[in-house]
Write an enzyme that holds these catalytic residues in place. Sequence first.
Site, short mmCIF file in Angstrom:
data_model
loop_
_atom_site.label_atom_id
_atom_site.label_comp_id
_atom_site.label_asym_id
_atom_site.label_seq_id
_atom_site.Cartn_x
_atom_site.Cartn_y
_atom_site.Cartn_z
N TRP A 23 103.39 44.94 95.86
CA TRP A 23 103.08 46.66 96.25
C TRP A 23 102.81 47.63 95.61
O TRP A 23 103.05 48.99 95.58
CB TRP A 23 104.86 46.81 95.97
CG TRP A 23 105.56 46.70 95.44
CD1 TRP A 23 106.22 47.33 93.67
CD2 TRP A 23 106.09 45.30 94.89
NE1 TRP A 23 106.61 46.76 93.22
CE2 TRP A 23 106.86 45.30 93.71
CE3 TRP A 23 106.46 44.00 95.41
CZ2 TRP A 23 107.59 44.70 92.18
CZ3 TRP A 23 106.94 43.49 94.43
CH2 TRP A 23 107.53 43.38 93.03
N ARG A 24 102.22 47.42 94.57
CA ARG A 24 101.16 48.70 93.11
C ARG A 24 100.37 48.10 94.19
O ARG A 24 99.48 49.61 93.98
CB ARG A 24 101.07 48.46 91.57
CG ARG A 24 102.95 48.38 91.49
CD ARG A 24 102.83 48.29 90.16
NE ARG A 24 104.41 49.02 89.92
CZ ARG A 24 104.98 48.98 88.07
NH1 ARG A 24 103.08 48.36 87.07
NH2 ARG A 24 105.34 49.53 87.96
N GLU A 36 111.66 48.77 96.34
CA GLU A 36 112.33 49.00 95.60
C GLU A 36 114.22 48.85 95.82
O GLU A 36 114.41 48.48 95.12
CB GLU A 36 112.79 50.95 95.50
CG GLU A 36 111.38 51.53 95.40
CD GLU A 36 111.56 51.56 93.95
OE1 GLU A 36 112.16 50.78 93.33
OE2 GLU A 36 109.87 51.44 92.55
N GLN A 41 118.89 45.55 92.35
CA GLN A 41 119.68 44.48 91.13
C GLN A 41 119.41 43.66 90.59
O GLN A 41 119.56 42.52 90.67
CB GLN A 41 121.08 44.97 91.34
CG GLN A 41 122.40 46.04 90.93
CD GLN A 41 122.14 46.62 92.47
OE1 GLN A 41 121.77 47.02 93.73
NE2 GLN A 41 123.37 47.88 92.82
N TYR A 117 117.42 57.68 92.55
CA TYR A 117 116.64 56.53 91.77
C TYR A 117 115.73 56.74 92.79
O TYR A 117 114.59 56.44 93.19
CB TYR A 117 117.39 55.69 90.86
CG TYR A 117 116.43 55.36 91.02
CD1 TYR A 117 115.56 54.86 89.97
CD2 TYR A 117 116.07 53.74 91.61
CE1 TYR A 117 114.18 53.28 89.65
CE2 TYR A 117 114.96 53.08 91.03
CZ TYR A 117 114.24 52.96 90.25
OH TYR A 117 112.90 52.02 89.87
N ASP A 135 115.69 55.56 85.16
CA ASP A 135 116.89 54.24 85.46
C ASP A 135 117.16 53.86 83.61
O ASP A 135 116.78 54.52 82.94
CB ASP A 135 115.94 53.01 85.91
CG ASP A 135 114.81 52.35 85.34
OD1 ASP A 135 114.66 53.12 84.23
OD2 ASP A 135 114.19 51.19 85.51
N CYS A 199 103.41 49.67 69.26
CA CYS A 199 103.34 50.98 70.11
C CYS A 199 102.65 52.42 69.92
O CYS A 199 102.66 52.73 68.30
CB CYS A 199 105.11 51.13 69.89
SG CYS A 199 105.70 52.89 71.12
N CYS A 205 107.67 58.92 67.79
CA CYS A 205 108.77 58.32 67.63
C CYS A 205 110.40 58.51 66.69
O CYS A 205 110.28 58.34 65.29
CB CYS A 205 109.27 56.74 67.74
SG CYS A 205 110.46 56.32 67.90
S1 SF4 Z 1 111.43 52.42 69.19
FE1 SF4 Z 1 109.97 54.11 69.18
S2 SF4 Z 1 108.31 53.25 68.62
FE2 SF4 Z 1 109.44 51.83 68.84
S3 SF4 Z 1 108.58 50.52 71.10
FE3 SF4 Z 1 110.48 52.93 71.78
S4 SF4 Z 1 109.03 54.32 71.77
FE4 SF4 Z 1 107.97 52.78 70.47
#
Ligand code: SF4
Length: 331
Positions: A23-24, A36, A41, A117, A135, A199, A205
């Site tokens: 669907w994308r 959607e 759920q 949503y 969400d 990440c 973060c």
């Molecule tokens: S907690 Fe922060 S660093 Fe760890 S995956 Fe999530 S956004 Fe990335």
Amino acid sequence: MKDPFFTQTLLDWYAEYGRDLPWRRTRDPYAIWLSEIILQQTRIAQGQAYWERFMARFPNVETLAAASEDEVLRLWQGLGYYSRGRNLLAAARQIVARGGFPDTLAEIRALKGVGDYTAAAIGSIAFGLPAAVLDGNVYRVLARFYGIATPVGSTAAKKAFTELAQALLPPDRPGDFNQALMDFGALQCTPQNPQCLTCPLAARCEALRSGRTALLPVRKPAGTVQTRRFHYVYIRCRGFVAFRRRGPGDIWQGLWEPYLEEGEEVRGFPGMKCLRSGVRHQLTHRILIADFYLLECEEKPLLTEDYIWIPEAGLDNYAKPRLVEVLLESL
Ligand code: SF4
């Protein structure tokens, strides 16, 4: 864009790691709406097969709108939350009655079964409307990255997170950004063991910096789960079985079930045999514990008038909850 680093990093991540879902690959609002509703759920792995089945049987909103409720519920069988299946049909009929799929947020939100949503998801993905989705994945990523400790589920959290997500939304790519955020929460910033080492947001973060990835997002204490005790008696009489359609105001509206007594004790009928007892069935806010009985008889017992006698050979034509399927399997 309130935070270009966050928004751009997510879009870049999505271009590389976003999930490739059927669907994308379309802008057809019907196909997107259907996905959607099915995924409200349901996990993607399970929902995708249902989406494909629905698209094959009902390739457009007109064919769906012309279907009977029984047929839609039969196709929905196994997905649970049958009110979604009923709303799907009602919304298809709303769309056909108004002459096409609505393209404003307010009108999409007015379709049966569409909440804030889902309206934001459909509006942003199918029509490029600037509406942020919220969400569980979005809450988690934002709570961790920005170090927000407001308990999720509170009105204050909904307001704060909506404003933040809305501010982060790139006006030219709202649909991509919403899907990026949800995929990122599902694949990278997962509930347990987020992949912080790989990440792309790690450098900024807040949860990682302060060692709170396991503590965020903060949840409200869970409510108590209700337990209900069901006793089903499968009454078979000369090739017919007693079934009824469940009414409104409770679980499984519109689905079919055999004779039911609810409560700690079962009165039942003389001569009935126990097939299985203590079968556990988990729903979102309740647990059902069910016993299954079989009664074979020559004379039809007197039942309340909501029960009808249907040919046992034709049972497949009736949509049933999963628990009743389990009963049928134990016959
Ligand atoms: S907690 Fe922060 S660093 Fe760890 S995956 Fe999530 S956004 Fe990335």
